[in-house]
Design a protein around this motif. Structure first.
Motif, short mmCIF file in Angstrom:
data_model
loop_
_atom_site.label_atom_id
_atom_site.label_comp_id
_atom_site.label_asym_id
_atom_site.label_seq_id
_atom_site.Cartn_x
_atom_site.Cartn_y
_atom_site.Cartn_z
N VAL A 133 0.82 -1.21 0.00
CA VAL A 133 0.00 0.00 0.00
C VAL A 133 0.85 1.26 0.00
CG1 VAL A 133 -0.19 0.17 2.52
CG2 VAL A 133 -2.05 1.02 1.07
N HIS A 163 -4.23 1.64 -5.36
CA HIS A 163 -4.14 2.08 -3.97
C HIS A 163 -5.47 2.02 -3.24
CE1 HIS A 163 -4.22 5.23 -0.78
NE2 HIS A 163 -3.18 4.53 -0.39
N ARG A 164 -6.57 2.46 -3.86
CA ARG A 164 -7.84 2.52 -3.14
C ARG A 164 -8.24 1.14 -2.62
NH1 ARG A 164 -6.35 7.09 -4.04
NH2 ARG A 164 -7.68 8.89 -4.42
N GLN A 172 -6.26 -1.52 -2.07
CA GLN A 172 -5.34 -1.98 -1.03
C GLN A 172 -5.59 -1.25 0.29
OE1 GLN A 172 -1.24 -2.68 -1.67
NE2 GLN A 172 -1.42 -3.10 -3.85
N ARG A 173 -5.86 0.04 0.22
CA ARG A 173 -6.08 0.81 1.44
C ARG A 173 -7.34 0.30 2.16
NH1 ARG A 173 -3.30 5.45 3.55
NH2 ARG A 173 -4.43 6.03 5.42
N GLN A 223 -7.07 -1.28 5.97
CA GLN A 223 -7.54 -0.34 6.99
C GLN A 223 -8.07 -1.03 8.25
OE1 GLN A 223 -6.90 2.96 6.12
NE2 GLN A 223 -7.07 3.18 8.33
N GLN A 260 2.41 -6.34 1.80
CA GLN A 260 2.00 -5.46 2.89
C GLN A 260 2.88 -5.70 4.12
OE1 GLN A 260 0.03 -3.29 1.86
NE2 GLN A 260 -1.00 -4.31 0.15
N ARG A 268 -3.04 9.18 0.51
CA ARG A 268 -1.86 8.34 0.65
C ARG A 268 -1.10 8.62 1.94
NH1 ARG A 268 -0.33 5.43 -4.53
NH2 ARG A 268 0.34 4.12 -2.83
N ALA A 277 -0.79 4.88 6.56
CA ALA A 277 -1.84 4.16 7.27
C ALA A 277 -1.45 3.85 8.70
CB ALA A 277 -2.17 2.86 6.52
#
Length: 450
Positions: free
Chosen positions: A88, A96-97, A99-100, A104, A253, A394, A397
């Motif tokens: 991520v 990205h969206r 994976q985020r 999360q 990750q 971005r 996290a």
């Protein structure tokens, strides 16, 4: 209106082939500090790549928040993807969206409370192992504790000592070499040189070790309360029941978290201890706070709201020595920045110290002043004035994870010890890929009594 082609001033000191590698690696903060004197958008040379550095907070904020146009890429992230995968932190905009959304849940506040228990235990164990009048290498000690913490929160109920023994040396090799490889032509990185063989061996050791642990946890099939269990179990509502992370995605990750999760915390707390040594008035204020709140016990996550001075010290250490100090992005379309036209494929370097130490943004920017983060003073800062964790979609996290661990470590240390700079220390920053760490920070331990 036709915008002028971006012809930004070039920072002095570039050399053939390696560009600004020497000043960026040898004196990164001084180099970044001087960029704002050249202009609001300054060109630096990352090896053979020309990169633009925004030195004003509004420009940096635009780069951080418009992640479709300013996508992750360029010399740094090209090396990261080739080394620790497409997690991520390094994947492109299009991935990205998803994976985020999938990672999360691993950082949900309810989960963070469980991770904080591990942080508390490791902080107490670290300080409990320090002996009176003994000099400790602060960064090395803190790196070991932070690596143990991240491995325990990733892989619960595993032999932590064995994991640390297996991962520490490869992680350190990767962190040291990634920055240098940003300036080295790809052809040279493929030659069978000893340094390349050692780097490739370290990457291979990390990949094999993490693959073994992920496979074991997936086979177990139960939620042990750790990060990897969440990554295995989570599903993306937009993709349905089959929308989870594949093994290679989980691996990427985890590798990202292991590589970035230890050195940034260790470096931040090391710098905080170094700065406190030279500012006894702030140290005294911090000691009064932890004595009042903790009353001699180790810090817990529930204490953090009552430790505002400690949090301000951590924030100021992050401003002066930000972990994410030099990342690159690449424009995906025609755009403008600072009134200049940037064609697709333009490399932009996110260099937080260029803004953090800009005197037009922060008053007396080289002075350690935690009170600049008092709410009434920080309220007037523009967006982008503090970018230790990035910004926008971005943004890191693991921000809450890192701040919680750093605060628990620092408050536990201050409650139990008074540390004095020992002979042989050299606090010059060493440029790692995800942090600036002190070269050799030796601190003599005195147990606090009272």
């Amino acid at each position: 209106m036709v915008l002028p082609t971006c012809n930004a001033p070039v920072a002095p000191g570039a050399l053939p082939v390696i560009g600004h590698a020497w000043p960026l690696v040898r004196r990164p903060l001084q180099f970044a500090r001087q960029l704002s004197d050249q202009g609001e958008l300054v060109e630096v040379r990352l090896g053979g790549v020309r990169a633009l550095v925004p030195c004003r907070p509004e420009l940096l904020w635009r780069v951080l928040t418009d992640d479709r146009i300013f996508d992750k890429g360029g010399p740094f992230f090209d090396r990261v993807r080739a080394t620790i995968g497409n997690g991520v932190g390094s994947c492109a905009f299009g991935e990205h969206r998803r994976q985020r959304r999938l990672i999360q849940p691993s950082f949900h506040p309810a989960r963070l409370a469980g991770y904080a228990t591990v942080m508390e235990q490791e902080a107490a164990a670290l300080v409990g192992g320090w002996r009176e009048s003994r000099a400790v290498d602060a960064y090395q000690e803190l790196f070991g504790a932070a690596l143990r913490t991240v491995l325990r929160t990733l892989f619960a109920a595993r032999d932590t000592d064995a994991m640390v023994d297996r991962f520490r040396s490869p992680v350190e090799m990767v962190l040291h070499q990634l920055t240098f490889r940003m300036f080295v032509p790809p052809l040279l990185q493929r030659l069978p040189l000893p340094v390349n063989r050692r780097f490739d061996h370290a990457v291979g050791e990390l990949r094999r070790g993490i693959a073994d642990l992920v496979a074991e946890l997936r086979h177990g099939g139960t939620d042990r309360g750790d990060l990897v269990s969440v990554l295995i179990a989570t599903r993306d509502d937009e993709d349905g029941a089959e929308g989870g992370l594949e093994d290679d995605e989980i691996h990427d990750q985890v590798l990202t978290l292991v590589a970035a999760g230890a050195d940034s915390v260790a470096a931040t707390v090391s710098w905080a201890l170094y700065l406190l040594h030279d500012h006894p008035n702030v140290r005294d204020q911090l000691e009064d706070e932890v004595d009042t709140v903790l009353a001699g016990r180790p810090a817990g996550v529930g204490d953090i709201p009552d430790l505002p001075c400690t949090v301000r010290v951590i924030t100021e250490a992050l401003r002066l020595y930000p972990p994410r100090w030099l990342f690159t992005r690449v424009t995906t379309d025609d755009t403008e920045l600072a009134g200049r036209h940037l064609p697709p494929g333009t490399t932009v370097a996110f260099c937080a110290p260029a803004v953090h130490r800009n005197p037009s943004v922060h008053r007396c920017p080289d002075v350690f002043d935690p009170d600049r983060w008092l709410p009434e003073r920080a309220r007037g800062l523009p967006r982008g004035a503090f970018a230790a964790f990035g910004g926008g979609a971005r943004k890191c996290a693991g921000e809450a994870y890192g701040l919680t661990e750093s605060t628990l470590l620092l408050s536990t240390i201050i409650a139990r010890c008074r540390l004095r700079l020992a002979p042989g220390s050299e606090a010059r920053p060493v440029a790692l890929s995800t942090a600036l760490r002190p070269r050799r920070l030796l601190l003599e331990v005195t147990t606090r009594r009272g």
